[in-house]
Enzyme design. Sequence first.
Site, mmCIF file in Angstrom:
data_model
loop_
_atom_site.group_PDB
_atom_site.id
_atom_site.type_symbol
_atom_site.label_atom_id
_atom_site.label_comp_id
_atom_site.label_asym_id
_atom_site.label_seq_id
_atom_site.Cartn_x
_atom_site.Cartn_y
_atom_site.Cartn_z
ATOM 1 N N PHE A 149 3.074 -28.435 12.669
ATOM 2 C CA PHE A 149 2.955 -29.816 12.182
ATOM 3 C C PHE A 149 1.991 -29.936 11.003
ATOM 4 O O PHE A 149 2.046 -30.899 10.246
ATOM 5 C CB PHE A 149 2.495 -30.750 13.315
ATOM 6 N N LYS A 173 13.534 -24.860 11.246
ATOM 7 C CA LYS A 173 13.256 -25.642 12.463
ATOM 8 C C LYS A 173 11.813 -26.136 12.329
ATOM 9 O O LYS A 173 10.871 -25.430 12.680
ATOM 10 C CB LYS A 173 13.435 -24.763 13.707
ATOM 11 N N GLU A 176 8.493 -30.915 15.484
ATOM 12 C CA GLU A 176 9.110 -32.184 15.907
ATOM 13 C C GLU A 176 8.138 -33.355 15.759
ATOM 14 O O GLU A 176 8.511 -34.509 15.926
ATOM 15 C CB GLU A 176 9.635 -32.084 17.355
ATOM 16 N N SER A 226 0.775 -21.862 16.874
ATOM 17 C CA SER A 226 -0.354 -21.394 17.686
ATOM 18 C C SER A 226 -0.077 -19.981 18.202
ATOM 19 O O SER A 226 1.077 -19.547 18.281
ATOM 20 C CB SER A 226 -0.595 -22.369 18.830
ATOM 21 N N CYS A 281 -5.258 -24.273 9.356
ATOM 22 C CA CYS A 281 -5.487 -22.928 9.890
ATOM 23 C C CYS A 281 -6.514 -22.191 9.046
ATOM 24 O O CYS A 281 -7.041 -21.172 9.459
ATOM 25 C CB CYS A 281 -4.193 -22.140 9.948
ATOM 26 N N GLU A 383 -9.737 -21.720 19.546
ATOM 27 C CA GLU A 383 -9.496 -22.606 18.403
ATOM 28 C C GLU A 383 -9.554 -24.063 18.884
ATOM 29 O O GLU A 383 -8.895 -24.420 19.854
ATOM 30 C CB GLU A 383 -8.101 -22.310 17.823
HETATM 31 P P1 NAD Z 1 2.722 -25.058 17.861
HETATM 32 O O1 NAD Z 1 2.589 -23.619 18.215
HETATM 33 O O2 NAD Z 1 2.573 -26.076 18.931
HETATM 34 O O3 NAD Z 1 4.177 -25.333 17.221
HETATM 35 C C1 NAD Z 1 4.695 -24.528 16.179
HETATM 36 C C2 NAD Z 1 6.216 -24.521 16.289
HETATM 37 O O4 NAD Z 1 6.609 -23.931 17.531
HETATM 38 C C3 NAD Z 1 6.843 -25.914 16.244
HETATM 39 O O5 NAD Z 1 7.987 -25.884 15.432
HETATM 40 C C4 NAD Z 1 7.190 -26.175 17.703
HETATM 41 O O6 NAD Z 1 8.327 -26.993 17.859
HETATM 42 C C5 NAD Z 1 7.493 -24.780 18.244
HETATM 43 N N1 NAD Z 1 7.200 -24.651 19.679
HETATM 44 C C6 NAD Z 1 6.352 -25.425 20.412
HETATM 45 N N2 NAD Z 1 6.331 -24.988 21.688
HETATM 46 C C7 NAD Z 1 7.160 -23.923 21.750
HETATM 47 C C8 NAD Z 1 7.540 -23.031 22.808
HETATM 48 N N3 NAD Z 1 7.045 -23.150 24.037
HETATM 49 N N4 NAD Z 1 8.405 -22.042 22.520
HETATM 50 C C9 NAD Z 1 8.901 -21.898 21.289
HETATM 51 N N5 NAD Z 1 8.570 -22.711 20.247
HETATM 52 C C10 NAD Z 1 7.716 -23.702 20.471
HETATM 53 O O7 NAD Z 1 1.709 -25.319 16.657
HETATM 54 P P2 NAD Z 1 1.294 -26.710 16.007
HETATM 55 O O8 NAD Z 1 0.445 -27.459 16.954
HETATM 56 O O9 NAD Z 1 2.478 -27.370 15.430
HETATM 57 O O10 NAD Z 1 0.415 -26.188 14.777
HETATM 58 C C11 NAD Z 1 -0.947 -25.881 14.881
HETATM 59 C C12 NAD Z 1 -1.180 -24.395 15.081
HETATM 60 O O11 NAD Z 1 -0.604 -23.658 14.026
HETATM 61 C C13 NAD Z 1 -2.657 -24.032 15.075
HETATM 62 O O12 NAD Z 1 -2.886 -23.072 16.064
HETATM 63 C C14 NAD Z 1 -2.865 -23.446 13.691
HETATM 64 O O13 NAD Z 1 -3.957 -22.559 13.578
HETATM 65 C C15 NAD Z 1 -1.578 -22.747 13.487
HETATM 66 N N6 NAD Z 1 -1.314 -22.495 12.084
HETATM 67 C C16 NAD Z 1 -1.411 -21.221 11.644
HETATM 68 C C17 NAD Z 1 -1.196 -20.927 10.314
HETATM 69 C C18 NAD Z 1 -1.287 -19.516 9.823
HETATM 70 O O14 NAD Z 1 -0.789 -19.243 8.743
HETATM 71 N N7 NAD Z 1 -1.875 -18.587 10.545
HETATM 72 C C19 NAD Z 1 -0.874 -21.946 9.421
HETATM 73 C C20 NAD Z 1 -0.781 -23.257 9.908
HETATM 74 C C21 NAD Z 1 -1.003 -23.508 11.253
#
Ligand code: NAD
Length: 498
Positions: A149, A173, A176, A226, A281, A383
């Site tokens: 997000f 994808k 959401e 994450s 991040c 985090e």
């Molecule tokens: P998230 O892991 O909740 O979601 C990321 C994606 O995974 C979304 O598209 C979501 O729909 C999908 N998803 C959620 N639950 C899932 C599941 N159980 N199985 C499969 N897919 C699933 O992350 P977020 O809250 O949207 O974003 C924040 C996180 O992203 C933080 O941890 C941040 O550090 C990380 N991030 C990392 C980078 C990097 O380059 N390392 C960059 C930006 C954000």
Amino acid sequence: MREVNHFIGGQQVTGKSGRFGDIYNPNTGDIQARVQLATEAEVAAAVENAQAAFPAWSNTNPQRRARVMFEFKRLLEANMDELAELLSSEHGKVVADSRGDVQRGIDVVEFACGIPHLQKGEYTEGAGPGIDVYSMRQPLGVVAGITPFNFPAMIPCWMFAVAIACGNTFILKPSEKDPSVPLRLVELFHEAGAPDGVLNMVNGDKESVDALLTHPDVKALSFVGSSDIAQYVYATGTAHGKRVQAMGGAKNHGIIMPDCNMEQAVKDIVGAAYGSAGERCMALPVAVTVGQKTGDEFVERMMDAARGLTIGTSTDPDAHYGPVVSAAHKAKVESYIQMGVDEGADLVLDGRGHTLQGHEKGYFIGPSLFDNVKPHMQSYKEEIFGPVLQVVRADSLEEAAALPSNHQYGNGVAIFTSNGRAAREFAAQVNVGMVGVNVPIPVPVSYHTFGGWKRSAFGDTNQHGPEGVRFWSKIKTVTQRWPEGDIGDQAFIIPTMG
Ligand code: NAD
């Protein structure tokens, strides 16, 4: 109520699953729209469309592919205001920050405009008698990207701009939580001249991610989110024979040396720690001060700087940062603040209970500052992803540098110093993927490459830059011979070049 659709085969498609996700306005806590959550069959339809578009797109010469990128870049620039406002309305970051999010996406599109040069192979003439060797980079097929997000413009562009420029067709994808900007990106990409089916978007949750991870026609998959989910995506995708890169969470440290320009360091870190409500991040949520005097001065100055921040709605031009993305995330960040208190760290500034007049149900959190955080504390190890800065005190650079090196995450790190030799040594030795020297958020420019180490990234190829081109293409090497006459008995031995 407004609904966010899928985009398949060149047009918006209304989902049939009957399952929806709510899209909130983080400023008010109201539901402002809902998003379709795709079924496995809907994902399969998107893959089928991408598959059908692949032969023609992969045979389109690189210069023509680049022309679509040039036009897409122009459209992104022309629509910057609309994109930034839409982004802020669902994410909660202030509009100036959203413009930065879109601009960083544009930077990668600009990089992708150079694909005719970037995809060139190598050639060796005369590797043996009458023998030449050359390599070529070919696209993989249908590929996919799953995005978080927190950068709904930049991160989709990291992935699809480079992948599609390389000749692949793509399924996006997005998160959401804020899918409207990704949908606009896909629409603009078509307006720029991309043929139908080259870029598709499905909205969804775990069901759609699993469908992409297991679909036999998806050849590669990039994920950012994450760490636990990144690890799951990496393990599942590779077990299904796909090429996978999966970027995860972070806990970036800033080392504050006694010889740094303290005024500048505090200015830099207040933005890096609290900007975008800490939901980056590459945010800097840990400051490691070296020496008692440095620590005392840093905490005192930082307290003043943090107190001076204006928290407002995402549309307030005077606000330094806006609300966090959801009620659940606000509760999670506040629970980490309580954890820090329970673990014995000194909470010198408490951002909990922050309300904004007229927006009492918004997801606002004031800046929090902890002093005397210890490495064994759970609130340090994990985090938080909110407007919380933790200060850890160290007695030497060696002790300070060991903290980011030993942490489970290894995305970014920064050192603030005026000692070039110490900084050089630190950058070379630290066990972290991206390093800043007097730069608080060392996100590499688009023609370099983005990626962390340890639990911040699974897989070994980074985003964008030359590494991105490598990830989204496969290399083929051709050894050719045009012999004169019969080669005789040589046909029975492994050919040598000697
Ligand atoms: P998230 O892991 O909740 O979601 C990321 C994606 O995974 C979304 O598209 C979501 O729909 C999908 N998803 C959620 N639950 C899932 C599941 N159980 N199985 C499969 N897919 C699933 O992350 P977020 O809250 O949207 O974003 C924040 C996180 O992203 C933080 O941890 C941040 O550090 C990380 N991030 C990392 C980078 C990097 O380059 N390392 C960059 C930006 C954000």
